[in-house]
Design an enzyme around this catalytic site. Structure first.
Site, PDB file in Angstrom:
ATOM      1  N   ASN A  21      -3.332   5.714  -4.472  1.00 31.27           N
ATOM      2  CA  ASN A  21      -3.144   4.301  -4.108  1.00 31.27           C
ATOM      3  C   ASN A  21      -1.868   3.813  -4.799  1.00 31.27           C
ATOM      4  O   ASN A  21      -1.839   3.684  -6.022  1.00 31.27           O
ATOM      5  CB  ASN A  21      -4.366   3.494  -4.591  1.00 31.27           C
ATOM      6  CG  ASN A  21      -4.139   1.998  -4.463  1.00 31.27           C
ATOM      7  OD1 ASN A  21      -3.293   1.545  -3.701  1.00 31.27           O
ATOM      8  ND2 ASN A  21      -4.908   1.209  -5.215  1.00 31.27           N
ATOM      9  N   LYS A  41      -0.533   0.920  -4.631  1.00 31.48           N
ATOM     10  CA  LYS A  41      -0.539  -0.520  -4.926  1.00 31.48           C
ATOM     11  C   LYS A  41       0.767  -1.146  -4.405  1.00 31.48           C
ATOM     12  O   LYS A  41       1.250  -0.749  -3.354  1.00 31.48           O
ATOM     13  CB  LYS A  41      -0.727  -0.756  -6.421  1.00 31.48           C
ATOM     14  CG  LYS A  41      -1.881   0.074  -6.992  1.00 31.48           C
ATOM     15  CD  LYS A  41      -2.297  -0.352  -8.353  1.00 31.48           C
ATOM     16  CE  LYS A  41      -3.300   0.648  -8.912  1.00 31.48           C
ATOM     17  NZ  LYS A  41      -4.267   0.058  -9.783  1.00 31.48           N
ATOM     18  N   HIS A  45     -10.929  -2.781  -2.643  1.00 30.30           N
ATOM     19  CA  HIS A  45     -10.405  -2.366  -3.951  1.00 30.30           C
ATOM     20  C   HIS A  45     -10.630  -3.502  -4.946  1.00 30.30           C
ATOM     21  O   HIS A  45     -10.530  -4.683  -4.585  1.00 30.30           O
ATOM     22  CB  HIS A  45      -8.916  -2.032  -3.836  1.00 30.30           C
ATOM     23  CG  HIS A  45      -8.369  -1.395  -5.071  1.00 30.30           C
ATOM     24  ND1 HIS A  45      -8.010  -2.121  -6.177  1.00 30.30           N
ATOM     25  CD2 HIS A  45      -8.159  -0.098  -5.398  1.00 30.30           C
ATOM     26  CE1 HIS A  45      -7.581  -1.304  -7.134  1.00 30.30           C
ATOM     27  NE2 HIS A  45      -7.669  -0.058  -6.677  1.00 30.30           N
ATOM     28  N   GLU A  86      -8.875  -4.798  -7.142  1.00 25.70           N
ATOM     29  CA  GLU A  86      -7.783  -5.776  -7.278  1.00 25.70           C
ATOM     30  C   GLU A  86      -7.846  -6.803  -6.145  1.00 25.70           C
ATOM     31  O   GLU A  86      -7.491  -7.962  -6.324  1.00 25.70           O
ATOM     32  CB  GLU A  86      -6.430  -5.043  -7.319  1.00 25.70           C
ATOM     33  CG  GLU A  86      -6.236  -4.370  -8.673  1.00 25.70           C
ATOM     34  CD  GLU A  86      -5.324  -3.159  -8.669  1.00 25.70           C
ATOM     35  OE1 GLU A  86      -4.575  -2.958  -7.709  1.00 25.70           O
ATOM     36  OE2 GLU A  86      -5.392  -2.399  -9.658  1.00 25.70           O
ATOM     37  N   GLU A 108     -15.157   2.980  -8.628  1.00 27.48           N
ATOM     38  CA  GLU A 108     -14.050   2.678  -9.535  1.00 27.48           C
ATOM     39  C   GLU A 108     -14.483   1.601 -10.524  1.00 27.48           C
ATOM     40  O   GLU A 108     -14.420   0.394 -10.209  1.00 27.48           O
ATOM     41  CB  GLU A 108     -12.849   2.168  -8.741  1.00 27.48           C
ATOM     42  CG  GLU A 108     -12.300   3.155  -7.742  1.00 27.48           C
ATOM     43  CD  GLU A 108     -10.833   2.873  -7.475  1.00 27.48           C
ATOM     44  OE1 GLU A 108     -10.003   3.703  -7.852  1.00 27.48           O
ATOM     45  OE2 GLU A 108     -10.531   1.810  -6.938  1.00 27.48           O
ATOM     46  N   GLY A 111      -6.260   1.238 -14.345  1.00 24.55           N
ATOM     47  CA  GLY A 111      -4.981   0.842 -14.934  1.00 24.55           C
ATOM     48  C   GLY A 111      -5.046   0.583 -16.425  1.00 24.55           C
ATOM     49  O   GLY A 111      -4.113   0.022 -17.002  1.00 24.55           O
ATOM     50  N   SER A 117      -7.881   5.455 -13.979  1.00 22.25           N
ATOM     51  CA  SER A 117      -7.047   6.157 -14.960  1.00 22.25           C
ATOM     52  C   SER A 117      -7.153   7.683 -14.874  1.00 22.25           C
ATOM     53  O   SER A 117      -7.185   8.362 -15.893  1.00 22.25           O
ATOM     54  CB  SER A 117      -7.362   5.666 -16.379  1.00 22.25           C
ATOM     55  OG  SER A 117      -7.054   4.294 -16.508  1.00 22.25           O
TER      56      SER A 117
HETATM   57  C1  PEP Z   1      -6.670   2.513  -8.378  1.00 22.69           C
HETATM   58  O1  PEP Z   1      -5.706   1.808  -8.126  1.00 22.69           O
HETATM   59  O2  PEP Z   1      -7.583   2.634  -7.548  1.00 22.69           O
HETATM   60  C2  PEP Z   1      -6.725   3.191  -9.673  1.00 22.69           C
HETATM   61  C3  PEP Z   1      -7.753   3.940  -9.940  1.00 22.69           C
HETATM   62  O3  PEP Z   1      -5.677   2.987 -10.523  1.00 22.69           O
HETATM   63  P1  PEP Z   1      -5.350   3.819 -11.874  1.00 22.69           P
HETATM   64  O4  PEP Z   1      -5.473   5.280 -11.541  1.00 22.69           O
HETATM   65  O5  PEP Z   1      -3.937   3.453 -12.219  1.00 22.69           O
HETATM   66  O6  PEP Z   1      -6.343   3.421 -12.901  1.00 22.69           O
END
Ligand code: PEP
Length: 252
Positions: A9, A11, A95, A97, A167, A173, A213
């Protein structure tokens, strides 16, 4: 039995030119026929560039969001039909976010999921608890609520075409990955929810990705867990070398 999925992803990163540069570097680094599905989700403006750059490879291009209406006076929105037209074959839905910053709810997740399925796109439905919920021991409650509301009214056939991404918001992040044991426990729980809501066999074939992460140095520990069918990678998917190393390090 379940084919693994490694999804990136991006973003709100990468222009069209940066997208082309990514694929020029990434494609030679991954096997032409990898042992897993590889998905990249660029921003809308780079969807067509990504689809053109990935052409001839087994990489699938996904959008990061979609609107459920076919067309109309919905300024700033992008329909599933437009995503397909730009070369997208999948779409991230719900997601964290989007839930946190853009008012996404379980109801809108369901509408978007149904629209994506109707357009032949693969929805990658994201769920997960916030830090305070995790600390209060509410992980299962939150995940079950999001799962049930987000899959409510899907037929078994529709459900068989979705990918689910667990997630935990506290891991996205932040550099704080869930331990393989924590992720495994939630994946098992979600599979049991899917069995109760649909059937044992649909639950057994549901692919559940972990996200939060994921990096080249923790992928092996996560993927050693049978319950994890793949990963959704944010930050580490932006760099061709680090994303390729996650794809290649899949334990076979
Ligand atoms: C994500 O954006 O779904 C995500 C898991 O980000 P990150 O790997 O940076 O934590």
């Amino acid at each position: 039995m379940r084919r693994p999925v490694i999804a990136g992803n991006w973003k709100m990163y990468k222009t069209q030119e940066e997208t082309r540069a990514f694929f020029a570097a990434f494609k030679p680094l991954v096997p032409a026929t990898p042992d897993c599905d590889v998905i990249v989700a660029p921003p809308f403006t780079s969807l067509a560039a990504a689809a053109a750059a990935a052409h001839g490879s087994s990489i699938t291009i996904a959008a990061q969001n979609a609107y459920w209406e076919r067309e109309g006076a919905f300024t700033g929105e992008i329909s599933v039909r437009m995503i397909a037209d730009a070369g997208g074959k999948a779409v991230l839905i719900g997601h964290s976010e989007r839930r946190q910053f853009f008012g996404e709810t379980d109801e809108t997740v369901l509408k978007k999921t149904k629209a994506a399925l109707a357009a032949g796109l693969t929805p990658i439905v994201c769920i997960g608890e916030k830090l305070a919920e995790y600390q209060a021991g509410k992980t299962q409650h939150v995940c079950e609520t999001q799962f049930l509301a987000g899959s409510n009214s899907l037929t078994p056939e529709e459900f068989s075409r979705i990918l689910l991404a667990y997630e935990p918001v506290w891991a996205i992040g932040t550099g704080h990955t869930a331990t393989p044991e924590i992720a495994t426990a939630v994946h098992k729980f979600l599979r049991s929810c899917a069995a109760a809501r649909f059937s044992e066999s649909l639950a057994a074939s549901l692919r559940i990705l972990y996200g939060g992460s994921v990096k080249p140095d923790n992928i092996k520990g996560l993927m050693a867990q049978e319950e994890l069918d793949g990963v959704l990678v944010g930050g580490a998917s932006l760099d061709p070398k680090s994303f390729a190393s996650i794809v290649k390090d899949w334990p076979r």
